[in-house]
Motif scaffolding. Structure first.
Motif, short mmCIF file in Angstrom:
data_model
loop_
_atom_site.label_atom_id
_atom_site.label_comp_id
_atom_site.label_asym_id
_atom_site.label_seq_id
_atom_site.Cartn_x
_atom_site.Cartn_y
_atom_site.Cartn_z
N TRP A 36 2.22 4.27 3.15
CA TRP A 36 2.92 3.89 4.55
C TRP A 36 3.58 2.23 3.84
O TRP A 36 4.25 2.06 4.24
N PHE A 37 2.54 2.04 2.35
CA PHE A 37 3.03 1.12 1.70
C PHE A 37 4.79 1.90 0.07
O PHE A 37 5.50 0.33 0.61
N GLU A 38 4.76 2.40 0.25
CA GLU A 38 5.96 3.04 -0.36
C GLU A 38 7.29 2.63 0.99
O GLU A 38 8.51 3.08 0.00
N ALA A 54 -13.56 2.32 -1.81
CA ALA A 54 -12.27 3.15 -2.05
C ALA A 54 -10.97 3.18 -1.81
O ALA A 54 -10.43 2.73 -2.66
N PHE A 55 -11.15 2.29 -0.57
CA PHE A 55 -9.44 2.11 0.28
C PHE A 55 -8.85 0.27 -0.72
O PHE A 55 -8.02 0.55 -1.39
N HIS A 56 -10.10 -0.50 -1.14
CA HIS A 56 -9.52 -1.43 -2.35
C HIS A 56 -9.40 -0.68 -3.42
O HIS A 56 -8.04 -1.16 -4.21
N ARG A 87 -4.67 0.90 -7.01
CA ARG A 87 -3.77 1.45 -7.88
C ARG A 87 -2.07 2.03 -7.03
O ARG A 87 -1.47 1.65 -8.15
N ILE A 88 -2.10 1.44 -6.25
CA ILE A 88 -0.43 1.27 -5.72
C ILE A 88 -0.15 0.08 -6.29
O ILE A 88 1.00 -0.57 -6.35
N TYR A 143 4.14 -2.09 -11.99
CA TYR A 143 4.70 -0.76 -13.20
C TYR A 143 5.90 -0.51 -12.92
O TYR A 143 6.63 -0.23 -14.40
N ALA A 144 5.82 -0.46 -11.99
CA ALA A 144 7.70 -0.02 -11.63
C ALA A 144 8.87 -0.52 -11.36
O ALA A 144 9.88 -0.50 -12.01
N SER A 145 8.26 -2.18 -11.41
CA SER A 145 9.07 -3.09 -11.26
C SER A 145 9.30 -3.52 -12.82
O SER A 145 10.47 -4.47 -12.62
#
Length: 220
Positions: free
Chosen positions: A172-174, A204-206, A211-212, A218-220
């Protein structure tokens, strides 16, 4: 009262909005507390639950001046929106768009997040000042709906709700989600009074959200 900008900022930072439909006032309260303890700091309390305005008032006072943001869900009309806002709700969520509810939220400087399912609905909601558009139930249309909406409305903030899980939240975030609304897969055990499991789910969601966010940075 928080300004609209600050409320939206808290919702965005939370990343996950816990959608709580309790079977009693106490159940809703304890489920919300378990979510917050697990790191999910945006709480949407549905008005299908008993005494939702009292729960909102209690939690809003308890978490005043913190990073926790308390909102109201399943708000179908302006009168309910006003009750929620007076009780301390910092954002309003509806399953569909309602003009009078939008006007009330604008009057009180409170973010309005209506459910929309077509370009016509999205445009109407934006015209009336909606700050975030909820796609509900998002499980029917899938993650690609966000990029489709961003075609004609590239600036709109989208919150998918219904069908978001720990396994697919990254997708969803991607695809451009602003935040996600999560119900059963997060708070479901609360209906059986298993608040410990709700807390574990929230943790777990947090952790997954962190991580997302790390990957994005990191990608930016």
């Amino acid at each position: 009262m928080l300004s609209k900008f600050r409320s939206l900022q808290k919702v965005e930072r939370a990343g996950v909005v816990a959608v709580i439909r309790g079977y009693s006032q106490e159940n809703s309260y304890k489920t919300a507390k378990a979510c917050i303890a697990g790191g999910v700091t945006a709480i949407e309390l549905a008005f299908t639950s008993p005494n939702t305005d009292i729960t909102i008032k209690q939690l809003s006072k308890e978490y005043e001046n913190t990073n926790v943001v308390i909102g109201a869900g399943t708000v179908l009309d302006s009168a309910t929106a006003r009750i929620a806002i007076i009780a301390g709700a910092q954002f309003i969520v509806s399953p569909s768009f309602n003009k009078e509810t939008a006007k009330t939220c604008n009057l009180y400087d409170i973010p309005y997040i209506p459910g929309c399912f077509s370009p016509t609905e999205v445009q109407q909601a934006l015209t009336y000042g909606a700050d975030v558009i909820k796609i509900f139930p998002s499980s029917i249309v899938g993650q690609k709906i966000i990029s489709e909406i961003h075609g004609p409305f590239p600036y709109v903030n989208v919150m998918p709700s219904g069908g978001v899980s720990l396994e697919n939240i990254n997708k969803w975030f991607e695809n451009g989600a602003y935040v996600v609304g999560v119900g059963g897969s997060l708070v479901g055990p609360g209906l059986k009074d298993d608040y410990i499991q709700v807390k574990h789910n929230a943790e777990a969601f947090h952790a997954k959200l962190q991580r997302i966010e790390s990957n994005v940075v990191y990608a930016s």
